[in-house]
Design a protein around this motif. Structure first.
Motif, PDB file in Angstrom:
ATOM      1  N   VAL A   1       0.821  -1.249   0.029  1.00 31.34           N
ATOM      2  CA  VAL A   1      -0.025  -0.093  -0.012  1.00 31.34           C
ATOM      3  C   VAL A   1       0.972   1.031   0.056  1.00 31.34           C
ATOM      4  CG1 VAL A   1      -1.775  -1.096   1.124  1.00 31.34           C
ATOM      5  CG2 VAL A   1      -0.186   0.141   2.441  1.00 31.34           C
ATOM      6  N   SER A   2       0.308   2.460  -0.334  1.00 28.78           N
ATOM      7  CA  SER A   2       0.720   3.649  -0.643  1.00 28.78           C
ATOM      8  C   SER A   2      -0.414   4.595  -0.038  1.00 28.78           C
ATOM      9  CB  SER A   2       1.450   3.989  -1.710  1.00 28.78           C
ATOM     10  OG  SER A   2       0.422   4.618  -2.776  1.00 28.78           O
ATOM     11  N   PRO A   3      -0.334   5.805   0.302  1.00 30.86           N
ATOM     12  CA  PRO A   3      -1.634   6.748   0.599  1.00 30.86           C
ATOM     13  C   PRO A   3      -2.737   6.447  -0.573  1.00 30.86           C
ATOM     14  CG  PRO A   3       0.535   7.794   0.931  1.00 30.86           C
ATOM     15  CD  PRO A   3       0.829   6.549   0.292  1.00 30.86           C
ATOM     16  N   ASP A   4      -2.506   6.394  -1.619  1.00 32.87           N
ATOM     17  CA  ASP A   4      -3.601   6.410  -2.478  1.00 32.87           C
ATOM     18  C   ASP A   4      -4.050   5.200  -3.585  1.00 32.87           C
ATOM     19  OD1 ASP A   4      -1.667   6.962  -4.101  1.00 32.87           O
ATOM     20  OD2 ASP A   4      -2.715   8.530  -4.961  1.00 32.87           O
ATOM     21  N   SER A   5      -3.137   4.046  -3.208  1.00 36.24           N
ATOM     22  CA  SER A   5      -2.894   3.119  -4.030  1.00 36.24           C
ATOM     23  C   SER A   5      -2.698   1.664  -3.217  1.00 36.24           C
ATOM     24  CB  SER A   5      -2.020   3.105  -5.420  1.00 36.24           C
ATOM     25  OG  SER A   5      -0.464   3.129  -4.749  1.00 36.24           O
ATOM     26  N   VAL A   6      -3.015   0.392  -3.976  1.00 35.15           N
ATOM     27  CA  VAL A   6      -2.772  -0.732  -3.385  1.00 35.15           C
ATOM     28  C   VAL A   6      -2.049  -1.588  -4.569  1.00 35.15           C
ATOM     29  CG1 VAL A   6      -4.940  -1.554  -3.811  1.00 35.15           C
ATOM     30  CG2 VAL A   6      -3.374  -2.839  -2.139  1.00 35.15           C
ATOM     31  N   VAL A   7      -1.088  -2.324  -4.459  1.00 32.96           N
ATOM     32  CA  VAL A   7      -0.818  -3.451  -5.339  1.00 32.96           C
ATOM     33  C   VAL A   7      -1.290  -4.770  -4.705  1.00 32.96           C
ATOM     34  CG1 VAL A   7       1.602  -4.260  -6.536  1.00 32.96           C
ATOM     35  CG2 VAL A   7       1.250  -1.930  -6.187  1.00 32.96           C
ATOM     36  N   VAL A   8      -1.836  -5.342  -5.514  1.00 29.29           N
ATOM     37  CA  VAL A   8      -2.213  -6.751  -5.324  1.00 29.29           C
ATOM     38  C   VAL A   8      -1.436  -7.690  -6.263  1.00 29.29           C
ATOM     39  CG1 VAL A   8      -4.093  -8.442  -5.370  1.00 29.29           C
ATOM     40  CG2 VAL A   8      -4.653  -6.024  -5.411  1.00 29.29           C
ATOM     41  N   PHE A   9      -0.291  -8.379  -5.260  1.00 24.51           N
ATOM     42  CA  PHE A   9       0.402  -9.483  -5.904  1.00 24.51           C
ATOM     43  C   PHE A   9      -0.575 -10.769  -5.949  1.00 24.51           C
ATOM     44  CE2 PHE A   9       4.671 -11.864  -4.968  1.00 24.51           C
ATOM     45  CZ  PHE A   9       4.748 -12.409  -6.400  1.00 24.51           C
ATOM     46  N   TYR A  10      -0.694 -11.303  -6.968  1.00 23.19           N
ATOM     47  CA  TYR A  10      -1.159 -12.688  -6.696  1.00 23.19           C
ATOM     48  C   TYR A  10      -0.928 -13.659  -7.871  1.00 23.19           C
ATOM     49  CZ  TYR A  10      -3.895 -10.642 -10.901  1.00 23.19           C
ATOM     50  OH  TYR A  10      -4.477 -10.139 -11.899  1.00 23.19           O
ATOM     51  N   ARG A  11      -1.359 -14.854  -7.951  1.00 20.48           N
ATOM     52  CA  ARG A  11      -0.959 -15.906  -8.768  1.00 20.48           C
ATOM     53  C   ARG A  11      -2.526 -16.155  -9.366  1.00 20.48           C
ATOM     54  NH1 ARG A  11       1.259 -18.812  -5.576  1.00 20.48           N
ATOM     55  NH2 ARG A  11       3.459 -18.249  -6.187  1.00 20.48           N
ATOM     56  N   ASN A  12      -2.416 -16.364 -10.881  1.00 23.20           N
ATOM     57  CA  ASN A  12      -3.809 -16.607 -11.608  1.00 23.20           C
ATOM     58  C   ASN A  12      -3.692 -18.262 -11.631  1.00 23.20           C
ATOM     59  OD1 ASN A  12      -2.236 -17.564 -13.840  1.00 23.20           O
ATOM     60  ND2 ASN A  12      -2.651 -15.757 -14.947  1.00 23.20           N
ATOM     61  N   GLU A  13      -4.862 -18.557 -12.002  1.00 22.38           N
ATOM     62  CA  GLU A  13      -5.262 -20.034 -12.178  1.00 22.38           C
ATOM     63  C   GLU A  13      -4.286 -20.766 -13.120  1.00 22.38           C
ATOM     64  OE1 GLU A  13      -6.640 -17.986 -15.889  1.00 22.38           O
ATOM     65  OE2 GLU A  13      -6.780 -17.455 -13.885  1.00 22.38           O
ATOM     66  N   ARG A  14      -3.327 -19.986 -13.924  1.00 26.20           N
ATOM     67  CA  ARG A  14      -2.388 -20.962 -14.779  1.00 26.20           C
ATOM     68  C   ARG A  14      -1.037 -20.880 -14.069  1.00 26.20           C
ATOM     69  NH1 ARG A  14      -5.388 -17.300 -18.016  1.00 26.20           N
ATOM     70  NH2 ARG A  14      -3.280 -16.092 -18.292  1.00 26.20           N
ATOM     71  N   GLY A  15      -1.096 -20.156 -12.789  1.00 26.67           N
ATOM     72  CA  GLY A  15       0.256 -20.316 -12.015  1.00 26.67           C
ATOM     73  C   GLY A  15       0.989 -18.998 -12.299  1.00 26.67           C
ATOM     74  N   LYS A  16       0.860 -18.212 -13.036  1.00 24.06           N
ATOM     75  CA  LYS A  16       1.362 -17.005 -13.560  1.00 24.06           C
ATOM     76  C   LYS A  16       1.507 -15.929 -12.444  1.00 24.06           C
ATOM     77  CE  LYS A  16       2.515 -18.308 -17.455  1.00 24.06           C
ATOM     78  NZ  LYS A  16       3.747 -18.988 -17.934  1.00 24.06           N
ATOM     79  N   ARG A  17       2.427 -15.261 -12.050  1.00 24.26           N
ATOM     80  CA  ARG A  17       2.505 -14.183 -10.883  1.00 24.26           C
ATOM     81  C   ARG A  17       2.169 -12.933 -11.639  1.00 24.26           C
ATOM     82  NH1 ARG A  17       7.813 -14.045  -9.003  1.00 24.26           N
ATOM     83  NH2 ARG A  17       8.248 -14.971 -11.015  1.00 24.26           N
ATOM     84  N   ILE A  18       1.441 -12.038 -10.858  1.00 28.02           N
ATOM     85  CA  ILE A  18       0.874 -10.816 -11.788  1.00 28.02           C
ATOM     86  C   ILE A  18       0.817  -9.843 -10.244  1.00 28.02           C
ATOM     87  CG2 ILE A  18      -0.859  -9.616 -12.863  1.00 28.02           C
ATOM     88  CD1 ILE A  18      -1.852 -12.359 -13.960  1.00 28.02           C
ATOM     89  N   CYS A  19       1.270  -8.574 -10.731  1.00 31.93           N
ATOM     90  CA  CYS A  19       1.010  -7.391  -9.691  1.00 31.93           C
ATOM     91  C   CYS A  19      -0.050  -6.664 -10.341  1.00 31.93           C
ATOM     92  CB  CYS A  19       2.353  -6.653  -9.509  1.00 31.93           C
ATOM     93  SG  CYS A  19       3.386  -7.491  -8.423  1.00 31.93           S
ATOM     94  N   GLU A  20      -1.031  -6.332  -9.549  1.00 34.82           N
ATOM     95  CA  GLU A  20      -2.099  -5.217 -10.238  1.00 34.82           C
ATOM     96  C   GLU A  20      -2.062  -3.991  -9.303  1.00 34.82           C
ATOM     97  OE1 GLU A  20      -5.371  -5.202 -13.290  1.00 34.82           O
ATOM     98  OE2 GLU A  20      -4.421  -6.902 -12.488  1.00 34.82           O
ATOM     99  N   TYR A  21      -1.637  -2.928 -10.289  1.00 36.19           N
ATOM    100  CA  TYR A  21      -1.597  -1.663  -9.407  1.00 36.19           C
ATOM    101  C   TYR A  21      -2.768  -0.890  -9.712  1.00 36.19           C
ATOM    102  CZ  TYR A  21      -0.549   3.311  -9.081  1.00 36.19           C
ATOM    103  OH  TYR A  21      -0.395   4.656  -8.979  1.00 36.19           O
ATOM    104  N   LEU A  22      -3.239  -0.589  -8.267  1.00 33.43           N
ATOM    105  CA  LEU A  22      -4.814   0.064  -8.366  1.00 33.43           C
ATOM    106  C   LEU A  22      -4.782   1.475  -7.639  1.00 33.43           C
ATOM    107  CD1 LEU A  22      -6.767  -3.106  -7.361  1.00 33.43           C
ATOM    108  CD2 LEU A  22      -6.320  -2.237  -9.395  1.00 33.43           C
ATOM    109  N   ARG A  23      -4.841   2.422  -8.162  1.00 31.23           N
ATOM    110  CA  ARG A  23      -4.796   3.774  -7.636  1.00 31.23           C
ATOM    111  C   ARG A  23      -6.111   4.405  -7.646  1.00 31.23           C
ATOM    112  NH1 ARG A  23      -0.302   8.536  -8.693  1.00 31.23           N
ATOM    113  NH2 ARG A  23       0.462   6.885  -7.465  1.00 31.23           N
ATOM    114  N   LEU A  24      -6.587   4.730  -6.291  1.00 29.40           N
ATOM    115  CA  LEU A  24      -7.741   5.440  -5.977  1.00 29.40           C
ATOM    116  C   LEU A  24      -8.160   6.909  -6.024  1.00 29.40           C
ATOM    117  CD1 LEU A  24      -7.568   2.577  -4.290  1.00 29.40           C
ATOM    118  CD2 LEU A  24      -8.817   3.440  -2.578  1.00 29.40           C
ATOM    119  N   ASP A  25      -9.543   7.023  -6.472  1.00 29.08           N
ATOM    120  CA  ASP A  25      -9.747   8.650  -6.567  1.00 29.08           C
ATOM    121  C   ASP A  25     -10.192   8.939  -5.054  1.00 29.08           C
ATOM    122  OD1 ASP A  25     -12.421   7.576  -6.077  1.00 29.08           O
ATOM    123  OD2 ASP A  25     -13.221   8.113  -7.918  1.00 29.08           O
ATOM    124  N   ALA A  26     -10.757  10.236  -4.840  1.00 33.41           N
ATOM    125  CA  ALA A  26     -10.987  10.466  -3.470  1.00 33.41           C
ATOM    126  C   ALA A  26     -12.227   9.958  -2.722  1.00 33.41           C
ATOM    127  CB  ALA A  26     -11.148  12.121  -3.420  1.00 33.41           C
TER     128      ALA A  26
END
Length: 123
Positions: free
Chosen positions: A84-109
């Protein structure tokens, strides 16, 4: 409206994001996003949604993700870690095929996702 969010709130959003995708309920996923959200991924051009790799707005997201979900009937994400940061979260996950992915999600107010970016491991 807040200009930053507390770590527990951001972590909860990351867990909700995983749960929404695992439910395969596209409207549940979209409910986490702002109307004018944009998403960037190297998968976007491959599915015919623009050479730039970015889609903008909920209607475009609905079309893109609806197509992706139809092609991935076994879609499932396993949470590895949240950052986490003050306005975002990075979701580090593994998908159904075993691939590792980071999803960067920045929020609005309002706490809705306004910008997302799928970052895939280089293999």
């Amino acid at each position: 409206m807040p200009d930053h969010f507390e770590p527990p709130q951001l972590a909860a959003l990351g867990r909700d994001w995983i749960a929404a995708w695992n439910s395969r309920d596209l409207e549940r996923v979209l409910a986490l996003y702002a109307e004018d959200a944009e998403m960037t991924s190297d998968r976007i051009p491959a599915l015919g949604f623009g050479e730039s790799g970015t889609v903008r707005g909920k209607d475009a997201l609905r079309a893109y993700w609806g197509t992706a979900l139809a092609k991935l009937p076994g879609l499932h994400f396993e949470l590895i870690e949240l950052f986490v940061s003050p306005d975002s979260v990075v979701v580090f996950y593994r998908n159904e095929r075993g691939k590792r992915i980071c999803e960067y999600l920045r929020l609005d107010a309002a706490g809705k996702i306004r910008q997302g970016s799928a970052n895939h491991a280089v293999e």
